[in-house]
Design a protein around this motif. Structure first.
Motif, PDB file in Angstrom:
ATOM      1  N   PRO A   1       0.749  -1.229  -0.195  1.00  0.00           N
ATOM      2  CA  PRO A   1      -0.041  -0.033  -0.140  1.00  0.00           C
ATOM      3  C   PRO A   1       0.974   1.370  -0.137  1.00  0.00           C
ATOM      4  O   PRO A   1       0.245   2.428   0.214  1.00  0.00           O
ATOM      5  N   LEU A   2       2.115   1.080  -0.150  1.00  0.00           N
ATOM      6  CA  LEU A   2       3.102   2.216  -0.039  1.00  0.00           C
ATOM      7  C   LEU A   2       3.132   2.999  -1.549  1.00  0.00           C
ATOM      8  O   LEU A   2       3.037   2.315  -2.583  1.00  0.00           O
ATOM      9  N   ARG A   3       3.545   4.392  -1.274  1.00  0.00           N
ATOM     10  CA  ARG A   3       3.622   5.034  -2.716  1.00  0.00           C
ATOM     11  C   ARG A   3       4.938   5.039  -3.105  1.00  0.00           C
ATOM     12  O   ARG A   3       6.056   4.917  -2.115  1.00  0.00           O
TER      13      ARG A   3
ATOM     14  N   GLU B   1       7.425  12.307  14.095  1.00  0.00           N
ATOM     15  CA  GLU B   1       6.355  11.642  14.664  1.00  0.00           C
ATOM     16  C   GLU B   1       5.517  10.949  13.690  1.00  0.00           C
ATOM     17  O   GLU B   1       6.337  10.349  12.930  1.00  0.00           O
ATOM     18  N   ASN B   2       4.266  11.177  13.354  1.00  0.00           N
ATOM     19  CA  ASN B   2       3.523  10.596  12.337  1.00  0.00           C
ATOM     20  C   ASN B   2       3.575  11.753  10.989  1.00  0.00           C
ATOM     21  O   ASN B   2       2.973  11.089  10.108  1.00  0.00           O
ATOM     22  N   TRP B   3       4.067  12.536  11.013  1.00  0.00           N
ATOM     23  CA  TRP B   3       4.134  13.505  10.187  1.00  0.00           C
ATOM     24  C   TRP B   3       5.258  13.236   8.876  1.00  0.00           C
ATOM     25  O   TRP B   3       6.408  13.142   9.571  1.00  0.00           O
ATOM     26  N   LYS B   4       4.951  13.184   7.706  1.00  0.00           N
ATOM     27  CA  LYS B   4       5.953  12.820   6.838  1.00  0.00           C
ATOM     28  C   LYS B   4       5.948  14.244   5.672  1.00  0.00           C
ATOM     29  O   LYS B   4       4.976  14.417   5.173  1.00  0.00           O
ATOM     30  N   TRP B   5       7.051  14.799   5.535  1.00  0.00           N
ATOM     31  CA  TRP B   5       7.274  15.772   4.634  1.00  0.00           C
ATOM     32  C   TRP B   5       7.946  15.487   3.604  1.00  0.00           C
ATOM     33  O   TRP B   5       9.228  14.924   3.425  1.00  0.00           O
ATOM     34  N   VAL B   6       7.756  15.762   2.216  1.00  0.00           N
ATOM     35  CA  VAL B   6       8.449  15.280   1.097  1.00  0.00           C
ATOM     36  C   VAL B   6       8.651  16.508   0.164  1.00  0.00           C
ATOM     37  O   VAL B   6       7.730  17.276  -0.242  1.00  0.00           O
ATOM     38  N   ALA B   7       9.846  16.815  -0.211  1.00  0.00           N
ATOM     39  CA  ALA B   7      10.174  18.009  -1.352  1.00  0.00           C
ATOM     40  C   ALA B   7      10.903  17.329  -2.298  1.00  0.00           C
ATOM     41  O   ALA B   7      12.183  17.255  -1.996  1.00  0.00           O
ATOM     42  N   SER B   8      10.598  16.896  -3.441  1.00  0.00           N
ATOM     43  CA  SER B   8      11.409  16.415  -4.391  1.00  0.00           C
ATOM     44  C   SER B   8      10.891  16.652  -6.080  1.00  0.00           C
ATOM     45  O   SER B   8       9.842  17.228  -6.133  1.00  0.00           O
TER      46      SER B   8
ATOM     47  N   ASN C   1       9.978  14.633  -7.656  1.00  0.00           N
ATOM     48  CA  ASN C   1       8.710  13.660  -8.292  1.00  0.00           C
ATOM     49  C   ASN C   1       7.657  14.158  -7.344  1.00  0.00           C
ATOM     50  O   ASN C   1       6.597  13.562  -7.306  1.00  0.00           O
ATOM     51  N   GLY C   2       7.362  15.386  -6.756  1.00  0.00           N
ATOM     52  CA  GLY C   2       6.186  15.859  -6.168  1.00  0.00           C
ATOM     53  C   GLY C   2       6.816  15.862  -4.579  1.00  0.00           C
ATOM     54  O   GLY C   2       7.785  15.710  -4.339  1.00  0.00           O
ATOM     55  N   GLY C   3       5.862  16.513  -3.781  1.00  0.00           N
ATOM     56  CA  GLY C   3       5.929  16.543  -2.467  1.00  0.00           C
ATOM     57  C   GLY C   3       4.547  16.958  -1.658  1.00  0.00           C
ATOM     58  O   GLY C   3       3.618  16.881  -2.292  1.00  0.00           O
ATOM     59  N   GLY C   4       4.625  17.188  -0.430  1.00  0.00           N
ATOM     60  CA  GLY C   4       3.582  17.509   0.474  1.00  0.00           C
ATOM     61  C   GLY C   4       3.844  16.939   1.729  1.00  0.00           C
ATOM     62  O   GLY C   4       4.988  16.736   2.283  1.00  0.00           O
ATOM     63  N   LEU C   5       2.847  17.197   2.619  1.00  0.00           N
ATOM     64  CA  LEU C   5       2.643  16.791   4.000  1.00  0.00           C
ATOM     65  C   LEU C   5       1.750  15.668   4.236  1.00  0.00           C
ATOM     66  O   LEU C   5       0.500  15.944   3.710  1.00  0.00           O
ATOM     67  N   TYR C   6       2.064  14.604   4.977  1.00  0.00           N
ATOM     68  CA  TYR C   6       1.244  13.422   5.018  1.00  0.00           C
ATOM     69  C   TYR C   6       1.331  13.083   6.520  1.00  0.00           C
ATOM     70  O   TYR C   6       2.253  13.153   6.951  1.00  0.00           O
ATOM     71  N   ASP C   7       0.142  12.700   6.716  1.00  0.00           N
ATOM     72  CA  ASP C   7      -0.351  12.013   8.152  1.00  0.00           C
ATOM     73  C   ASP C   7      -0.191  10.475   8.054  1.00  0.00           C
ATOM     74  O   ASP C   7      -0.997   9.632   7.562  1.00  0.00           O
ATOM     75  N   LEU C   8       1.137   9.739   8.528  1.00  0.00           N
ATOM     76  CA  LEU C   8       1.220   8.495   8.327  1.00  0.00           C
ATOM     77  C   LEU C   8       0.244   7.512   9.018  1.00  0.00           C
ATOM     78  O   LEU C   8       0.146   6.385   8.869  1.00  0.00           O
ATOM     79  N   SER C   9      -0.217   8.115  10.353  1.00  0.00           N
ATOM     80  CA  SER C   9      -0.877   7.304  11.186  1.00  0.00           C
ATOM     81  C   SER C   9      -2.210   6.792  10.489  1.00  0.00           C
ATOM     82  O   SER C   9      -2.728   5.917  10.697  1.00  0.00           O
ATOM     83  N   THR C  10      -2.924   7.620   9.288  1.00  0.00           N
ATOM     84  CA  THR C  10      -3.939   7.456   8.660  1.00  0.00           C
ATOM     85  C   THR C  10      -3.719   7.349   7.151  1.00  0.00           C
ATOM     86  O   THR C  10      -4.644   6.861   6.434  1.00  0.00           O
TER      87      THR C  10
ATOM     88  N   GLY D   1       0.032   5.566   2.414  1.00  0.00           N
ATOM     89  CA  GLY D   1      -0.023   5.465   1.164  1.00  0.00           C
ATOM     90  C   GLY D   1       0.399   7.016   0.426  1.00  0.00           C
ATOM     91  O   GLY D   1       0.546   7.199  -0.621  1.00  0.00           O
ATOM     92  N   GLU D   2       0.561   7.985   1.518  1.00  0.00           N
ATOM     93  CA  GLU D   2       0.739   9.364   1.022  1.00  0.00           C
ATOM     94  C   GLU D   2      -0.152   9.876  -0.113  1.00  0.00           C
ATOM     95  O   GLU D   2       0.497  10.400  -0.836  1.00  0.00           O
TER      96      GLU D   2
END
Length: 464
Positions: A312-314, A404-411, A413-422, A425-426
């Motif tokens: 289920p991962l991106r 914590e459960n916050w995932k931040w991506v800057a690339s 290939n795209g990016g954004g902020l995601y709550d991994l607890s819910t 799959g970003e």
């Protein structure tokens, strides 16, 4: 000497009578869902499934880089790539365009002249100092010049290749013979499927030491990485055509009709062949009467590529998405040292491996060297929650952080902020809704970068 074998040390309330043997197994480009026991793919991995059933399987375990060289450097040093200096690939990029190197050209190329800084201390050195016999079999990927090879980095025994990848049968990397026995290149096993070669050499090392002296075996497969050989029709100066993963026919045949392509069948076949080699190592440990006193650790060096997806991962290998950084992870240590049949979602990383192995062995880390992880054993036993709260990644311009459960991506290939607890799959970018969280994570990333820049400089890439 008697002290080493009568040693009793306390780790989180559990007392052990002797230094354990340690088998650290690393696969290559094996995706997060690519174990039979997960059940989302028709993979046959009974031995890895057995390790998981008899130990702990982690579902939120990360490596330090989304491709092999820096990731493996962190596995062996316990340090971020940006701290140990090996924060990019050691490889010859011209092979991407069909270029074949002759011997003289290869000798002065990046693959031969770059490697893990000689001032870095590997876990092989740490455990050998603690009385262990140390062996490295398989993919080293931290330099091929003699000063970088395993025999100079804390290992008593080495049979494998020093570069990113090889052809599974010729053992060449785009035409260059790549296997070493010790410090010397060898073509003695040309034509033999390399997973079988690594299986044989691992068993040789185990049989030499099991029951006689505590041993540390670093068994680093190149499977199921794509073969480092040019696909049919590749032309000089043009983008190479991929050969894909190679596997013996009997394993590939198991998957035809079960997966969507021949290339995917070869990938799955390579995983099953590797699993059988792991089973042979497990059996050898048991036959030597060392099952209860042997700690097994298994992980992949990065996310899967060419494996039919990491759902289920991106994302996949080379990306900062979860599919490039989150990997399968198993630990087995019988006799109550680690529980059996447990699955944990605790936040853990490969930076924890060196401190954990040192704790298990009753060994000390190198004086004055900053390790970036902690001892996982109390976490695996469920005695404490993971103390890890954040993790950071950078691959040239691509950046990511988990706080914590916050995932931040800057690339790119795209990016954004995601709550991994819910949203593991970003899928839902929350950066517009949570600008204060984005600000906090970016500030934590900047603090990490400042810490890395302030650490003692290491090569090969850092300017100092």
């Amino acid at each position: 000497m008697m002290f080493r074998f009568l040693l009793c040390f306390l780790l989180g309330g559990v007392c052990f009578a002797a230094q354990p043997n340690i088998v650290l197994i690393v696969s290559d480009d094996q995706g997060y869902p690519d174990l039979g026991c997960i059940g989302s793919k028709p993979l046959v991995t009974p031995n890895l499934d057995r390790l998981a059933a008899e130990g702990v399987r982690g579902t939120s375990f990360y490596v330090t880089w989304p491709a092999c060289t820096p990731s493996r450097g962190s596995i062996l040093t316990g340090r971020y790539p940006q701290r140990n200096g090996l924060y990019d690939m050691v490889r010859n990029d011209l092979v991407n365009y069909g270029h074949r190197y002759d011997a003289e050209e290869y000798a002065v190329s990046p693959e031969m002249t770059l490697g893990l800084d000689v001032r870095e201390v590997t876990v092989g050195e740490m455990l050998r100092k603690a009385g262990y016999a140390t062996g490295c079999v398989g993919k080293w990927d931290m330099g091929q010049a003699r000063r970088f090879l395993p025999l100079q980095r804390g290992f008593d025994f080495f049979y494998g290749h020093g570069n990113n990848g090889i052809d599974y049968y010729t053992h060449e990397r785009y035409g260059v013979a790549s296997l070493f026995r010790g410090n010397v290149r060898t073509e003695e096993d040309r034509g033999t499927y390399v997973t079988e070669v690594f299986r044989r050499e691992a068993l040789y090392f185990l049989n030499e030491h099991a029951g006689r002296k505590p041993f540390f075996l670093y068994l680093a497969f190149n499977a199921p990485h794509g073969a480092s050989s040019f696909g049919e029709g590749t032309k000089e100066g043009e983008k190479k055509l991929s050969e894909g993963v190679q596997a013996p026919e009997k394993y590939v045949a198991m998957y035809r009709g079960k997966v969507k392509s021949e290339k995917l069948a070869r990938y799955c076949g390579a995983v099953t062949c590797m699993d059988e080699a792991i089973g042979a190592v497990m059996e050898a440990v048991e036959k030597a009467g060392q099952r209860e006193n042997t700690l097994f650790v298994f992980l992949s060096d990065n996310g899967g590529s060419g494996n039919g997806g990491n759902e289920p991962l991106r994302g996949h290998k080379s990306t900062m998405w979860e599919g490039g950084l989150r990997v399968p992870f198993i630990v087995r240590w019988p006799g109550g040292k680690v529980p059996a049949g447990k699955v944990t979602d605790e936040f853990m990383t490969s930076l924890e491996l060196v401190p954990t192995l040192l704790a298990a062995a009753g060994a000390q880390g190198p004086e004055g060297v900053k390790l970036d992880g902690f001892n996982l054993l109390p976490v695996l036993r469920g005695e404490v929650k993971s103390p890890r709260r954040e993790m950071f990644w950078q691959r040239r311009g691509d950046k990511a952080a988990r706080v914590e459960n916050w995932k931040w991506v800057a690339s790119e290939n795209g990016g954004g902020l995601y709550d991994l607890s819910t949203d593991s799959g970003e899928k839902k970018d929350l950066s517009g809704e949570k600008p204060e969280v984005v600000k906090m994570v970016r500030e934590r990333f900047a603090a990490w970068r400042a810490e890395m820049e302030a650490s003692e400089a290491r090569g090969p890439f850092r300017d100092y």
